[in-house]
Design a protein around this motif. Structure first.
Motif, short mmCIF file in Angstrom:
data_model
loop_
_atom_site.label_atom_id
_atom_site.label_comp_id
_atom_site.label_asym_id
_atom_site.label_seq_id
_atom_site.Cartn_x
_atom_site.Cartn_y
_atom_site.Cartn_z
N GLU A 405 -5.21 -7.61 13.52
CA GLU A 405 -3.53 -7.67 14.31
C GLU A 405 -3.85 -6.63 13.74
O GLU A 405 -3.07 -6.34 12.35
CB GLU A 405 -3.08 -8.66 13.60
N GLY A 406 -2.83 -5.22 13.86
CA GLY A 406 -1.98 -4.44 13.94
C GLY A 406 -2.81 -3.11 13.94
O GLY A 406 -2.54 -1.67 13.23
N ALA A 407 -4.06 -3.09 13.45
CA ALA A 407 -4.82 -2.36 13.58
C ALA A 407 -5.24 -1.19 15.41
O ALA A 407 -4.51 -1.68 15.91
CB ALA A 407 -6.02 -2.46 13.42
N LEU A 408 -5.87 -0.32 15.26
CA LEU A 408 -6.34 0.32 16.61
C LEU A 408 -6.77 -0.08 17.36
O LEU A 408 -8.20 -0.76 16.40
CB LEU A 408 -6.01 1.52 16.45
N THR B 406 -6.93 3.38 8.10
CA THR B 406 -5.71 3.08 8.79
C THR B 406 -4.43 2.43 7.79
O THR B 406 -3.06 1.78 7.87
CB THR B 406 -6.09 1.43 9.33
N ARG B 413 0.70 -1.30 10.77
CA ARG B 413 0.45 -1.94 10.82
C ARG B 413 1.34 -3.53 10.41
O ARG B 413 0.84 -4.01 11.40
CB ARG B 413 -0.78 -1.92 9.84
N ALA B 416 3.67 -4.68 14.13
CA ALA B 416 2.60 -5.32 14.30
C ALA B 416 1.98 -7.09 14.81
O ALA B 416 2.53 -7.78 14.68
CB ALA B 416 1.13 -5.04 15.02
#
Lengths: 428, 438
Positions: A405-408, B406, B413, B416
């Protein structure tokens, strides 16, 4: 203007009445839902990866909500490969369960064969022979390499490095041949029996294995050259899919996934079985818990497995491979054909099956993917009353949403690959 | 390879009819040659990958698998064509054409051999020697992105849409670096006609790959991105987007995207050979320094059919070199991530290309001011400057400095994750109050 909003607030597989619906996610006409982020002025996109997708390693399905290419939410759906192995096991005799075990993790079948046999032997109080112990160690370490090679190849291909995949598959092919030469099958080995093995190692098998061990490190080094310092590989894997040691423990991760986060937990060291404490090997431990550390850990584990294999081959004793216990082991074919008592014995073992005393037992081994536990309950009959498997992949995949979650979107594929899951075992 | 004392040869100009006939023949020949080469490239790619991966590759159809492309083509024509129910039919059919035409058309301006003398007059070995050759080329190669974006959008498929978006963003980003690195070439040539680029390299005595080394490498990287080849094949990233923008395409329409990709590779390789490796120039030989000055008059060596043939071979070899590099790279490296491609394009390539243009322009201006004659010394001074720039660029690109994981997106991140947590809490509340959507 027509707007289609995807409504997924209910369990997508089941309709209102609990029945299966054919189109699990149904478009609903109307305005955008208020919960869709209004800040950026655009909605989120729901994307379905799998069960038929090149990178889901079987039939995993991931429902992913994307904001641009950033993952807002990920929901793994499992069960597309459900085969009811555990329930099937309850209708089979102790020895008949073994073919079910290798179909769970078809990437390291011998480890599953051995783990199950160990749990039942523990229940029955059987101590296998020295030779059998060493042979099982050899087989398990060989399959650890086997499984890690598949992991390496598929992870590389998921990140776009196709050549690595074929390099590793060439080495896997040689292990397949070793499987075939010993058990007659390439994947569904079913090699163990309660109290021993299906047969002793065929002549020349150890030499074949040694030849593999001599040339295999070269391929490993080649892959090392292709990936370890490759700046694209480093960029794609470092700091991606990170999980802290604390979270990893809380999620119940095991195997290389846990060790990459810095927790040194390897059952071969911490609860040694089959004299693993007497083998000289190291357990690689990472510190960042990202894909790169998992990669380094598994690469090193393959090298350590080679070390164990060498020591095991050196100490492989002569002697019988099966225990001398008429309750579980069939008499020799010659004896059964020439001697009345042996024939009756053969008949009884075959027709009634091996009988286990009332009780339960738990045995866990370090499989290639993590802690593999086998739990068997017996009511004194020739079939298990309950057989339960603590599958490492099943538990490891639970941490997937947390990691991505939050990654691409590209990271989803990479992280999923790095967890080293096998759907046969997750869905069981 | 300096021009010898201006020898002038009068071959004679083509008549209007002769021009039409010659052009038609050239178009037909070039088109069939490009299509056959493209078909063979697919085979070559499979053979090279097989060779790199210790496999055999296709070897069943024809001798050594030579007829494999024909079999593939036949299969693709005979396959059932599917049209997704929700696709935008017109655009869905238009996209493959939009993709393949620019890839083929761009070949028209690339000079592929020295001019050929015939009894009807001098025939230049380029389909259309447009005075704005490179602008034409840039314009058409950037049209290719429309095909991909429209394919992605009209399929009504999310994978295709994401692939199309990626392609659009990527190609636009690298177009700039591509254009900028081209500028240096035109500082030296003083013209955008591609035949002139070849002549000026002959005159300099050095191929531009050396005096413009920095631009060359930048151009090369950009071309990789423009042709969507690994490590820049994000628009069709197989493991993520199934096959990206052409997920929904089948039979010949799929094949057209495939052909377009290889045609792009071919054109890009030919273009790089022309711009930086001297085009059809044969190294170390002055006999092929033939310069057309109009009216069928040439300056320099005397044109002959065998010179045309030899120069054509030289051109083929140079093009083949770039194609081989394309292929070897594809089977060696992993794929970039989307944000990394954007970072590389905007944060590294663009500023570096700008700096290179400025420094090269400054050097050229200084050299001209100092009165250094356009020739070997001129080229060598530029080489030194450019190699220094290239070294600095490679130092920046060195591993670990550009491509972060990342981790570089920590803020995004965290945001999200926070959003996901809020969402979950809201959902938990709605389910607990019992007001589900059902």
């Amino acid at each position: 203007m027509r707007k289609v909003v995807y409504e997924v607030s209910r369990s997508p597989e089941l309709g209102a009445g609990g029945g299966l619906v054919h189109a699990p996610i149904q478009p609903v006409e109307g305005e955008a839902l208020p919960e869709v982020d209004g800040e950026i002025g655009g909605g989120t996109m729901l994307i379905n990866i799998g069960p038929q997708h090149p990178a889901t390693h079987g039939v995993l399905r991931l429902v992913i909500e994307l904001d641009g290419e950033t993952v807002i939410r990920c929901t793994p759906h499992i069960g597309y490969l459900h085969s009811s192995f555990e329930k099937l096991g309850e209708y089979r005799t102790w020895n008949q369960v073994i073919p079910l075990t290798d179909r769970m993790d078809y990437l390291a079948p011998l480890i599953y064969n051995c783990a199950y046999a160990m749990a039942v032997e523990k229940l029955m109080g059987i101590e296998v022979t020295e030779r059998c112990k060493v042979v099982r160690v050899i087989l398990m370490e060989m399959d650890r390499i086997f499984s890690h090679l598949l992991w390496l190849g598929t992870t590389a291909i998921d990140l776009g490095a196709f050549t690595v995949f074929l390099y590793t598959f060439q080495e896997r092919e040689r292990i397949y041949t070793l499987h075939e030469n010993y058990t007659g099958a390439r994947i569904t080995t079913s090699a163990t029996r309660i109290g021993g093995m299906m047969a002793d190692l065929p002549a020349g098998w150890i030499e074949e294995l040694e030849e593999f061990m001599d040339t295999f490190p070269r391929t490993l080094d080649e892959v090392d050259t292709l990936l370890t310092n490759n700046s694209i590989w480093v960029g794609r894997t470092q700091d991606v899919g990170t999980i802290s040691a604390e979270d990893a423990v809380n999620f119940g991760l095991s195997g290389a996934n846990l060790r990459a986060s810095g927790v040194s937990y390897d059952i071969r060291k911490d609860r040694p079985y089959y004299d693993y404490e007497t083998y000289d090997f190291d357990v690689p431990v990472g510190e960042h818990g990202d894909i790169y550390d998992r990669y380094l850990c598994r690469m090193e584990e393959m090298r350590q497995s080679l070390r164990i294999l060498r020591q095991a081959i050196d100490r492989l004793p002569d002697g019988p491979i099966n225990v001398d216990d008429p309750r579980v082991i069939l008499p020799s074919k010659t004896a059964a054909m020439n001697d009345m008592e042996s024939m009756i014995h053969h008949f009884k073992v075959v027709m009634e099956g091996v009988k286990a005393p009332v009780g339960e037992s738990w045995f866990s081994v370090e499989s290639s993917k993590g802690e593999l536990g086998m739990y068997v309950v017996s009511d004194g009959g020739s079939k298990p009353v309950r057989w339960h498997v603590r599958g490492p992949s099943f538990i490891n995949i639970a941490a997937l949403p947390h990691m991505i979650e939050g990654a691409l979107l590209s990271d989803v594929i990479a992280v999923n690959a790095s967890l080293d899951i096998v759907l046969g075992e997750i869905d069981r | 390879m300096m021009l010898q004392a201006e020898t002038v040869h009068q071959v004679g100009e083509l008549s209007a009819t002769g021009f039409v006939v010659a052009s038609t023949i050239k178009i037909l020949a070039a088109f069939s040659l490009v299509m056959v080469t493209v078909a063979m490239l697919t085979l070559l790619e499979r053979k090279i990958s097989a060779w790199m991966q210790d496999r055999l590759g296709p070897n069943r159809v024809g001798p050594g698998g030579l007829l494999q492309p024909a079999a593939d083509g036949l299969k693709n024509i005979l396959k059932e064509e599917t049209n997704p129910a929700e696709s935008h039919r017109i655009f869905f059919n238009l996209a493959p054409m939009l993709s393949i035409i620019p890839a083929l058309v761009t070949f028209a301006v690339i000079p592929f051999a020295a001019p050929l003398p015939t009894q009807w007059g001098l025939v230049e070995m380029v389909i259309a020697d447009v005075p704005v050759g490179v602008l034409f080329l840039l314009a058409f190669s950037s049209l290719g992105v429309y095909g991909i974006v429209i394919a992605g959008w009209s399929s009504s498929n999310k994978y295709a849409l994401l692939g199309g978006l990626r392609a659009g963003a990527q190609m636009i980003s690298y177009e700039i670096a591509l254009g900028l690195s081209l500028l240096s070439v035109f500082f030296l040539v003083g013209n955008v006609r591609l035949t002139e680029v070849v002549t000026m390299q002959q005159e300099l005595g050095l191929w531009f790959a050396l005096p413009l080394a920095a631009s060359f490498i930048l151009f090369w990287i950009s071309v990789f991105a423009e042709t969507n080849r690994l490590p820049f094949d994000l628009p069709e990233a197989e493991s993520e987007l199934v096959t990206g923008y052409h997920t929904e395409y089948s039979s010949m329409k799929f094949s057209m995207f495939f052909i377009a990709e290889y045609a792009h590779v071919l054109t890009a390789s030919a273009l790089m050979a022309t711009l930086f490796l001297g085009g059809w120039d044969i190294p170390g030989w002055a006999g092929d320094n033939i310069r057309v000055i109009g009216d069928g008059t040439v300056v320099g060596g005397e044109p002959a059919w065998w010179i045309t043939l030899l120069t054509f071979l030289a051109f083929l070899l140079k093009t083949a070199f770039f194609i081989l590099v394309f292929m070897v790279v594809r089977w060696t490296v992993p794929r970039f991530r989307y944000d990394q491609v954007m970072d590389l394009g905007w944060k590294i390539m663009l500023p570096v290309a700008l700096a290179v243009v400025v420094i090269t322009a400054g050097t050229i201006l200084t050299l001209d001011e100092l009165g250094v004659e356009y020739g070997l010394v001129y080229g060598l001074i530029l080489t030194v400057v450019n190699l220094a720039m290239l070294a600095a660029f490679l130092l920046i690109l060195d591993r670990g400095r550009v491509l972060a994981g990342t981790g570089s997106l920590t803020e995004k991140r965290r945001e999200a994750q926070e959003k996901a947590r809020l969402r979950r809490r809201e959902e938990a509340m709605t389910t607990s109050t019992g007001s589900t959507a059902d």
